[in-house]
Design a protein around this motif. Sequence first.
Motif: not given
Length: 89
Positions: A15-17, A56-57, A69-71
């Motif tokens: 994703g963008k972040a 795109d999530l 997202i975890s990592v």
Amino acid sequence: MSAPRIGEVYNLGGGKANSCSIAEAFSLTEEYTGRKQVSVYVDQNRIGDHICYYSDLRKMRAHYPQWDISVSLEETVRQIVEAWRRRSH
């Protein structure tokens, strides 16, 4: 995994972040390796390359609101560097 949706396809990129350019990836890699990355800049786009791409999530998050997202990007790069270090010794 505990509640699969038959036939669904999800893009699980960062994703963008959680994205970066090649130059930013080199910079992160240099931080974790302590070594300058070797590169050559060519001021011409390769045919077929995206100028910018973000995964795109939204669909994944809509179907699985508890997912995230975890990592981080930084942790992913650190893990890749560490894996290469282990392989090379």
